[in-house]
Design an enzyme around this catalytic site. Structure first.
Site, PDB file in Angstrom:
ATOM      1  N   HIS A  14      -4.364  -0.085   3.047  1.00  0.00           N
ATOM      2  CA  HIS A  14      -3.311  -1.126   3.151  1.00  0.00           C
ATOM      3  C   HIS A  14      -3.248  -1.586   4.603  1.00  0.00           C
ATOM      4  CE1 HIS A  14       0.927  -2.670   1.992  1.00  0.00           C
ATOM      5  NE2 HIS A  14       0.616  -3.178   3.177  1.00  0.00           N
ATOM      6  N   HIS A  16      -2.910  -5.180   7.404  1.00  0.00           N
ATOM      7  CA  HIS A  16      -2.735  -6.607   7.718  1.00  0.00           C
ATOM      8  C   HIS A  16      -3.561  -6.939   8.953  1.00  0.00           C
ATOM      9  CE1 HIS A  16       0.757  -6.896   4.964  1.00  0.00           C
ATOM     10  NE2 HIS A  16       0.913  -5.625   5.319  1.00  0.00           N
ATOM     11  N   LYS A 100      -2.034  -8.403  -5.118  1.00  0.00           N
ATOM     12  CA  LYS A 100      -0.795  -7.894  -4.545  1.00  0.00           C
ATOM     13  C   LYS A 100       0.406  -8.631  -5.119  1.00  0.00           C
ATOM     14  CE  LYS A 100       1.655  -5.556  -1.450  1.00  0.00           C
ATOM     15  NZ  LYS A 100       1.638  -5.635   0.016  1.00  0.00           N
ATOM     16  N   HIS A 137       4.351  -4.273  -3.816  1.00  0.00           N
ATOM     17  CA  HIS A 137       5.436  -4.088  -2.840  1.00  0.00           C
ATOM     18  C   HIS A 137       6.677  -3.827  -3.678  1.00  0.00           C
ATOM     19  CE1 HIS A 137       7.459  -4.850   1.146  1.00  0.00           C
ATOM     20  NE2 HIS A 137       8.469  -4.735   0.296  1.00  0.00           N
ATOM     21  N   HIS A 175       2.982   1.658   0.361  1.00  0.00           N
ATOM     22  CA  HIS A 175       3.914   2.194   1.365  1.00  0.00           C
ATOM     23  C   HIS A 175       5.160   2.827   0.750  1.00  0.00           C
ATOM     24  CE1 HIS A 175       5.342  -1.860   0.679  1.00  0.00           C
ATOM     25  NE2 HIS A 175       4.556  -2.413   1.572  1.00  0.00           N
ATOM     26  N   ASP A 248      -0.566   0.204   6.657  1.00  0.00           N
ATOM     27  CA  ASP A 248       0.335  -0.957   6.708  1.00  0.00           C
ATOM     28  C   ASP A 248       0.443  -1.483   8.138  1.00  0.00           C
ATOM     29  OD1 ASP A 248       1.965  -2.960   5.777  1.00  0.00           O
ATOM     30  OD2 ASP A 248       3.762  -1.711   5.661  1.00  0.00           O
TER      31      ASP A 248
END
Ligand code: NCD
Ligand code: ZN
Length: 344
Positions: A14, A16, A100, A137, A175, A248
């Site tokens: 995970h 970004h 996602k 999420h 997460h 994350d």
């Protein structure tokens, strides 16, 4: 005392990377240690189809140092306009490894997300049929639900039914931050897993709010009470095979973090593996690092474990106070902290 630890090269399930000028910082930082990463699609505008994922993948690959064989594993962002055909194309593309689900308004760049996760059953059905993982999420966004309860309510209101109605669907609870989230994943069988961030393992909400507000510890889902932290720690320390590494890592400029209305996200990539190693060692479970970081995620995604290794050496260094994000200053998560493991 072990002075050197060689493990299978890890993957980050995970992450970004962002886009544009950030990529020159974020891609080499991850590629230095990780073999693969699940790349989150919450750009502005989001990555919603294979063509956009392929273009984004090329922009990432352009920043991978020649010395590494790093592979970005792309994802699509589910919107109310996503079709089962989009999912079929993703499954066939060979470059997309998950889709996602962002409830609209849940986090950074989630405005295009899904307002009612109960109304995209045709997409869950397509994901299940094509065996493409659903990455969740897991927070509701209703203004009347307390931010500390949003994960628990999401499970009760949506996720339990999705799990029940699509039994073959692979679901990653991204997460995880609560005891209820941990319990849900533990109880839901082989096709449900969770990623675990360094901040949710190492911190609780006191680290966000006591003695002054700490914007660099602010992420979503927000840090919870110590009892929730302990529940995540316990399952990871026991080596549960469906809980694995997902940093994350989510950089924002210093200006966007240190302000009256700061962005959520911790830039942990540059020190991620040493941070996780410190956590396992501090809890007398360093032998569990390799499964968590390098085996369980690949097994869940049905991908081969990496054949290369990475070596951690006992060496003191400090996480820098700031990092250049290609023209913008980023404060890395745990800036200034002394670490006792370094990778080579
Ligand atoms: C992430 C971001 O900034 O993109 N922020 C965060 O606090 N984790 C989005 C997300 O994963 O929720
Ligand atoms: Zn994220």
């Amino acid at each position: 005392m072990t002075d050197s630890l060689t493990i299978t090269r890890p993957d980050d399930w995970h992450l970004h990377f962002r886009d544009g000028e950030f990529l020159a910082q974020t891609v080499p930082a991850t590629a230095a240690v990780f073999a693969r990463a699940i790349v989150m699609p919450n750009l502005a505008p989001p990555v919603v189809n294979v063509e956009q994922a392929a273009q984004y993948r090329e922009r990432i690959l352009a920043q991978v140092p020649a010395s590494t064989a790093f592979q970005p594993l792309m994802t699509l962002y589910l919107t109310e306009g996503t079709s089962p055909e989009d999912i079929a194309a993703a499954a066939e593309s060979g470059i997309v490894f998950g889709c996602k689900l962002y409830p609209a308004g849940a986090t950074t760049h989630s405005d295009s997300g899904v307002r009612d996760p109960a109304r995209i059953r045709h997409l869950y059905e397509a994901l299940e049929r094509h065996d493409l993982p659903l990455l969740v999420h897991g927070e509701v966004t209703d203004s009347d639900i307390d931010i500390f309860d949003r994960e628990r309510v999401f499970i009760d209101r949506y996720l339990a039914a999705i799990r029940r109605d699509f039994p073959a669907l692979r679901i990653v609870f991204e997460h995880v931050t609560t005891r209820e989230g941990v319990q849900f994943v533990q109880d839901s069988g082989e096709r449900t897993a969770a990623t675990v961030t360094p901040q949710h393992l190492m911190l609780n909400r006191n680290d966000l709010l006591v003695g002054g507000i700490r914007p660099h510890n602010y992420c979503l889902p927000v840090l919870k009470r110590a009892e929730h932290q302990r529940s995540i720690q316990q399952t990871v320390l026991e080596g549960h095979p469906r809980f694995f590494l997902g940093t994350d890592s989510a950089p924002h400029s210093r200006d966007a973090k240190e302000t009256a209305c700061g962005c959520a996200g911790c830039y942990s990539a540059p020190a991620a593996l040493p941070l996780y190693a410190e956590f396992f060692e501090a809890n007398g479970a360093l032998e569990q690092l390799e499964g968590f970081a390098s085996h369980y995620g690949a097994d869940f995604y049905g991908l081969p474990r990496n054949r290369e290794t990475v070596t951690l050496e006992r060496q003191s260094w400090r996480i820098p106070e700031t990092i250049d994000g290609g023209g913008t200053t980023i404060v890395p998560w745990q800036a200034g902290r002394e670490l006792h493991w370094a990778t080579r």
